[in-house]
Design a protein around this motif. Sequence first.
Motif, PDB file in Angstrom:
ATOM      1  N   UNK A  65       0.903  -1.177   0.004  1.00 26.48           N
ATOM      2  CA  UNK A  65       0.056  -0.008  -0.083  1.00 26.48           C
ATOM      3  C   UNK A  65       0.839   1.335  -0.038  1.00 26.48           C
ATOM      4  N   UNK A  66       0.260   2.348   0.638  1.00 25.13           N
ATOM      5  CA  UNK A  66       0.962   3.679   0.427  1.00 25.13           C
ATOM      6  C   UNK A  66       1.896   3.609   1.339  1.00 25.13           C
ATOM      7  N   UNK A  67       2.984   4.250   1.594  1.00 26.84           N
ATOM      8  CA  UNK A  67       3.932   4.367   2.379  1.00 26.84           C
ATOM      9  C   UNK A  67       4.018   5.902   2.932  1.00 26.84           C
ATOM     10  N   UNK A  68       4.223   6.171   4.224  1.00 21.15           N
ATOM     11  CA  UNK A  68       4.166   7.692   4.620  1.00 21.15           C
ATOM     12  C   UNK A  68       5.426   8.460   4.325  1.00 21.15           C
ATOM     13  N   UNK A  69       6.529   7.687   4.411  1.00 15.61           N
ATOM     14  CA  UNK A  69       7.695   8.318   4.334  1.00 15.61           C
ATOM     15  C   UNK A  69       8.963   7.439   3.808  1.00 15.61           C
ATOM     16  N   UNK A  70      10.196   7.895   3.586  1.00 13.61           N
ATOM     17  CA  UNK A  70      11.371   7.058   3.467  1.00 13.61           C
ATOM     18  C   UNK A  70      12.157   6.969   4.654  1.00 13.61           C
ATOM     19  N   UNK A  71      12.495   5.664   5.417  1.00 14.29           N
ATOM     20  CA  UNK A  71      13.408   5.662   6.446  1.00 14.29           C
ATOM     21  C   UNK A  71      14.907   5.983   6.060  1.00 14.29           C
ATOM     22  N   UNK A  72      15.536   6.770   7.053  1.00 11.28           N
ATOM     23  CA  UNK A  72      16.707   7.197   6.880  1.00 11.28           C
ATOM     24  C   UNK A  72      17.407   7.051   8.295  1.00 11.28           C
ATOM     25  N   UNK A  73      18.671   6.577   8.392  1.00  6.81           N
ATOM     26  CA  UNK A  73      19.262   6.493   9.675  1.00  6.81           C
ATOM     27  C   UNK A  73      20.533   7.081   9.493  1.00  6.81           C
ATOM     28  N   UNK A  74      21.256   8.136  10.034  1.00  4.62           N
ATOM     29  CA  UNK A  74      22.270   8.872  10.102  1.00  4.62           C
ATOM     30  C   UNK A  74      23.042   8.374  11.032  1.00  4.62           C
ATOM     31  N   UNK A  75      24.294   7.651  10.824  1.00  6.19           N
ATOM     32  CA  UNK A  75      25.021   6.755  11.858  1.00  6.19           C
ATOM     33  C   UNK A  75      25.949   7.767  12.521  1.00  6.19           C
ATOM     34  N   UNK A  76      26.254   7.704  13.802  1.00 10.34           N
ATOM     35  CA  UNK A  76      27.468   8.583  14.329  1.00 10.34           C
ATOM     36  C   UNK A  76      28.719   8.340  13.715  1.00 10.34           C
ATOM     37  N   UNK A  77      29.532   9.521  13.508  1.00  7.29           N
ATOM     38  CA  UNK A  77      30.872   9.296  12.962  1.00  7.29           C
ATOM     39  C   UNK A  77      31.775   8.486  14.043  1.00  7.29           C
ATOM     40  N   UNK A  78      32.935   7.899  13.538  1.00 11.41           N
ATOM     41  CA  UNK A  78      33.511   7.313  14.230  1.00 11.41           C
ATOM     42  C   UNK A  78      34.653   8.371  15.114  1.00 11.41           C
ATOM     43  N   UNK A  79      35.009   7.764  16.283  1.00 10.11           N
ATOM     44  CA  UNK A  79      35.755   8.520  17.184  1.00 10.11           C
ATOM     45  C   UNK A  79      37.200   8.608  16.442  1.00 10.11           C
ATOM     46  N   UNK A  80      37.970   9.686  16.832  1.00 15.61           N
ATOM     47  CA  UNK A  80      39.319   9.872  16.352  1.00 15.61           C
ATOM     48  C   UNK A  80      40.221   8.936  16.493  1.00 15.61           C
ATOM     49  N   UNK A  81      40.040   7.903  17.374  1.00 12.45           N
ATOM     50  CA  UNK A  81      41.086   6.772  17.976  1.00 12.45           C
ATOM     51  C   UNK A  81      40.552   5.319  17.442  1.00 12.45           C
ATOM     52  N   UNK A  82      39.221   5.438  17.034  1.00 10.68           N
ATOM     53  CA  UNK A  82      38.429   4.379  16.524  1.00 10.68           C
ATOM     54  C   UNK A  82      39.071   3.526  15.236  1.00 10.68           C
ATOM     55  N   UNK A  83      38.910   2.114  15.402  1.00 12.53           N
ATOM     56  CA  UNK A  83      39.313   1.416  14.024  1.00 12.53           C
ATOM     57  C   UNK A  83      38.141   0.489  13.790  1.00 12.53           C
ATOM     58  N   UNK A  84      38.010  -0.013  12.597  1.00 15.89           N
ATOM     59  CA  UNK A  84      37.041  -0.972  12.008  1.00 15.89           C
ATOM     60  C   UNK A  84      37.814  -2.148  11.711  1.00 15.89           C
TER      61      UNK A  84
END
Length: 567
Positions: free
Chosen positions: A261-280
Amino acid sequence: MRTAAVFAAVCVVVCAAEGWGSSHCTLRAGTARAAQSARLPLRRIRGGIDQESGEYDPSAEEDEGYSAPEALGLGDEGGSKGGPPAGESTNSADEPLEGECDGGPDDAVGHQGSDPNAKDPTGIWSSFQRVGGEENQGGHPPAVGSQLRTVANVWGQAACRRRTQGNVTFRLSVPEGGPGDGVVATCEGTTFCGKSEEGHHMTCGCEGVEEVGPVTIEMEEQTSGRLDPIFKGTGTLPPGQYRVKFTTAEGEEEVLQGMHGVEQYRPLTVLPPPGEDAVLLMSDIDGTLIGSDPATDEFFWIWNEQYRPRGAHLVYNTGRPFPSAHRLITEERLKVPTALVCSEGTEIYWFGCFGAEDVEPDHEWREILMLSWDYEAIKGGVQRIVEQMAHEVNDAQYLYEMCGQPMIVINVADKGKADNMIGKISHELIEGEGLRFQMVCSSGGGNFFILITPKGASKGSAALHVSKRLGFNPDRVMVAGDGENDVPLFEATVDGTDQGFKGVIVGNAVEGLRTWVGRSPSSHKIHRSLSEQALGVLDGLSIPSRPPPRAASRPRGEADGGWALSK
């Protein structure tokens, strides 16, 4: 592992003894997943590729290759789940995710077993080889994921949840009959709690959240000579969950048609930026993080003590299908990660605030992959060839229809039959019809499996997708692995636009991976640990990288900065 690989990320996992044919697909009908399905673009739900909707813009420089942030429309919508929206619920342990094929148990570790009649791979292979194209030869491969298409919103079509950083770019394709003048994106939502201490997920909204918006972002039409015009706009949003709507300059809102059916909006998540000393850290599972329980326990103890407090993120990047990899997490053999990449990079799952069962598929990634090949034409060609060679085929599965995964799997009994099938598919479909896709030949449990996926889909391109959503620069990302199917992951260590990770191969790595690393132009950025499995990963986190081959020509004092991960 020996070499962990797979196929059906969210689908069909049954124990080897039951055989492939015994699996069955159960679609979740829960409110949360039904609502998520409704937001998927209609063109994706139908299974085809709308070539006239303007998702792909080869003339736009910033949109060349999958890896440019705005090329994915990554500001369109997004969201690592920070708790269920009003009216929705998280999935229970007994309820499979939307599109998940529910099968029997499989081995948690080790090879698939010795049953020669087994048709159902667990994702742990005894051999793994890419067919044609970029083989495991080292050298300077093309940019990871450069063959993948770009994605844009389409006026009037509902879209899935997407994830982005705070610098948001919206791209909107407007088909005939849509607004002809200016377009405005309106964003409203709430921020996250912003707490970083133990017990608070990056998308936690427990307290102290603030209302945001409405924030309006004006979009301008891009001249590209396409059939449908593209509108583009950029803006900045604080981390949080948002509802996005597009309106005309005169204030007329689009009507979002979804599957239910009809949707009301498009969902968006803005994630927090990584910390200066953070690694992935993006690590393979079998033979890398697991294989020795004491080593795994030591890894997680040090990770939780030294890295998590600094905002580090852990992502598993495995060949296992989702049910198999997820079971390791729910059984607490592995800790809950930020995200899980599975089935050779064809599936991505994000974990939310509420633990191992709070997980949702990355539908944006599925859409990117489905837009990157002519699935219906490839499927029709494969079906024709499978029928012609039926005497050599045990089974063929078209996983998009089963659970939304962009993969076709053909199971044959031996290497000779696999080579015959690969040769015929390549000759008729790739050379004869000019269709674009890639194949992998792998073996396990006495059978050979041909995995057919969109060209550019891999552990490496999925890793780039996740790292960009989390906001990490390539020099703050490390990949780890032990098998030949980890070569696509290590290809992201080669310097280039938006790639150039660091890496570590553990002491028990197979010769095929060692050979590739030795020939790779990024060899100096990949640490060869003498420690095995999880201890080798820790070793890689703590050892500075070696300088590139021509470091001697650098001015004094400009040596490589090293990992700087354990200081």
